[in-house]
Design a protein around this motif. Structure first.
Motif, short mmCIF file in Angstrom:
data_model
loop_
_atom_site.label_atom_id
_atom_site.label_comp_id
_atom_site.label_asym_id
_atom_site.label_seq_id
_atom_site.Cartn_x
_atom_site.Cartn_y
_atom_site.Cartn_z
N MET A 165 64.61 -15.76 -29.26
CA MET A 165 64.22 -15.03 -28.10
C MET A 165 65.34 -14.96 -27.30
N ASN A 166 66.17 -15.89 -26.93
CA ASN A 166 67.30 -15.87 -26.02
C ASN A 166 68.71 -15.44 -26.32
N LYS A 167 68.54 -14.91 -27.47
CA LYS A 167 70.00 -14.43 -28.02
C LYS A 167 70.28 -13.33 -27.43
N LYS A 168 71.43 -13.11 -27.14
CA LYS A 168 71.79 -11.67 -26.49
C LYS A 168 72.09 -10.60 -27.31
N SER A 169 71.36 -9.59 -27.51
CA SER A 169 71.40 -8.60 -28.66
C SER A 169 72.35 -7.55 -28.21
N LYS A 170 73.35 -6.95 -29.10
CA LYS A 170 74.38 -6.06 -28.88
C LYS A 170 73.80 -4.73 -28.84
N PHE A 171 74.17 -3.73 -27.98
CA PHE A 171 73.53 -2.58 -27.72
C PHE A 171 73.81 -1.71 -29.19
N SER A 172 72.58 -1.19 -29.76
CA SER A 172 72.68 -0.32 -30.90
C SER A 172 71.51 0.93 -30.57
N ILE A 173 71.95 2.17 -31.33
CA ILE A 173 70.88 3.12 -31.15
C ILE A 173 69.48 2.54 -31.84
N LYS A 174 69.66 1.77 -32.79
CA LYS A 174 68.48 1.22 -33.68
C LYS A 174 67.67 0.33 -32.53
N THR A 175 68.38 -0.69 -31.74
CA THR A 175 67.65 -1.36 -30.77
C THR A 175 67.18 -0.63 -29.72
N LEU A 176 67.69 0.37 -29.30
CA LEU A 176 67.15 1.37 -28.40
C LEU A 176 66.08 2.06 -28.92
N LEU A 177 65.84 2.87 -30.05
CA LEU A 177 64.66 3.31 -30.62
C LEU A 177 63.68 2.24 -30.96
N ASN A 178 64.02 0.99 -31.08
CA ASN A 178 62.92 0.13 -31.22
C ASN A 178 62.21 -0.24 -30.06
N SER A 179 62.94 -0.22 -28.88
CA SER A 179 62.43 -0.44 -27.51
C SER A 179 61.40 0.48 -27.43
N PHE A 180 61.94 1.86 -27.60
CA PHE A 180 60.92 3.07 -27.53
C PHE A 180 59.67 2.98 -28.11
N LYS A 181 59.97 2.54 -29.42
CA LYS A 181 58.82 2.34 -30.26
C LYS A 181 57.79 1.37 -29.90
N HIS A 182 58.34 0.34 -29.32
CA HIS A 182 57.45 -0.90 -28.78
C HIS A 182 56.69 -0.36 -27.28
N ALA A 183 57.55 0.39 -26.55
CA ALA A 183 56.98 1.04 -25.44
C ALA A 183 55.72 2.03 -25.58
N LEU A 184 56.23 2.64 -26.79
CA LEU A 184 55.03 3.85 -26.96
C LEU A 184 53.64 3.17 -27.46
N ARG A 185 54.04 1.95 -28.43
CA ARG A 185 52.85 1.25 -28.65
C ARG A 185 52.06 0.88 -27.69
N GLY A 186 52.85 0.41 -26.64
CA GLY A 186 51.91 -0.23 -25.24
C GLY A 186 51.00 0.92 -24.81
N VAL A 187 51.74 2.38 -25.04
CA VAL A 187 51.04 3.23 -24.17
C VAL A 187 49.70 3.44 -24.95
N LYS A 188 50.23 3.45 -26.30
CA LYS A 188 48.86 3.62 -27.26
C LYS A 188 47.86 2.60 -26.84
N ILE A 189 48.14 1.48 -27.04
CA ILE A 189 47.25 0.18 -26.72
C ILE A 189 46.28 0.57 -25.43
N ALA A 190 47.17 0.73 -24.18
CA ALA A 190 46.51 1.03 -23.15
C ALA A 190 45.48 2.20 -23.08
N VAL A 191 45.92 3.20 -23.60
CA VAL A 191 45.00 4.62 -23.60
C VAL A 191 43.65 4.17 -24.44
N LYS A 192 43.79 3.30 -25.62
CA LYS A 192 42.96 2.90 -26.45
C LYS A 192 41.89 1.98 -25.85
N GLU A 193 42.65 1.16 -25.24
CA GLU A 193 41.60 -0.21 -24.76
C GLU A 193 41.17 -0.14 -23.42
#
Ligand SMILES: Nc1ncnc2c1ncn2[C@@H]1O[C@H](COP(=O)(O)OP(=O)(O)OP(=O)(O)O)[C@@H](O)[C@H]1O
Length: 132
Positions: free
Chosen positions: A1-29
């Protein structure tokens, strides 16, 4: 949880994926999220149809974003409240009411901006139809 992750395109894309999932959940629920998103789309289409000026479109987009963001934070707070305290609690009531107030204020602000921007355009169209 607390570990500092290095910047990478993969981490950035994953963050977008999590955020888009959040939008989907909010619209659905969340019914309010659907309503506000619907109103936002109508406002944006109306901006294109009425050929608003650039700064007016900026104001419309900002208003839509403002309400949608308030709605998303409100949903997150509601979910957190329900998770930590599923029972009725006066502190949860206070937190949820304040969170709902943020959405209300954002919606009223967007409504006023909408009225200020669209009224002239709609009055112009109406006067064209009404003048013989
Ligand atoms: N656990 C609770 N304890 C005390 N009051 C609560 C609790 N849950 C909800 N409330 C009260 O009911 C109101 C509505 O809460 P609720 O979580 O149902 O949101 P909502 O307005 O129905 O939004 P949505 O439809 O997006 O879920 C809150 O603003 C609060 O006043």
């Amino acid at each position: 949880m607390n570990k500092k992750s290095k910047f990478s395109i993969k981490t950035l894309l994953n963050s977008f994926k999590h955020a888009l999932r959040g939008v989907k959940i909010a619209v659905k629920e969340e019914d309010n999220a659907k309503i506000h998103l619907g109103i936002g789309i109508i406002m944006y289409v109306l901006s294109a149809v009425l050929k608003l000026k650039k700064m007016e479109i900026v104001a419309v987009l900002f208003s839509i974003g403002f309400v949608v963001v308030a709605e998303l934070f409100n949903s997150a707070i509601e979910n957190l409240c329900d998770f930590v305290q599923p029972n009725h609690h006066k502190q949860i009531k206070k937190i949820k009411d304040i969170s709902a107030a943020a959405v209300l204020i954002s919606a009223i602000t967007a409504f006023i901006i909408g009225v200020l921007i669209y009224t002239d355009y709609l009055m112009n169209i109406a006067s064209r139809f009404l003048t013989p």
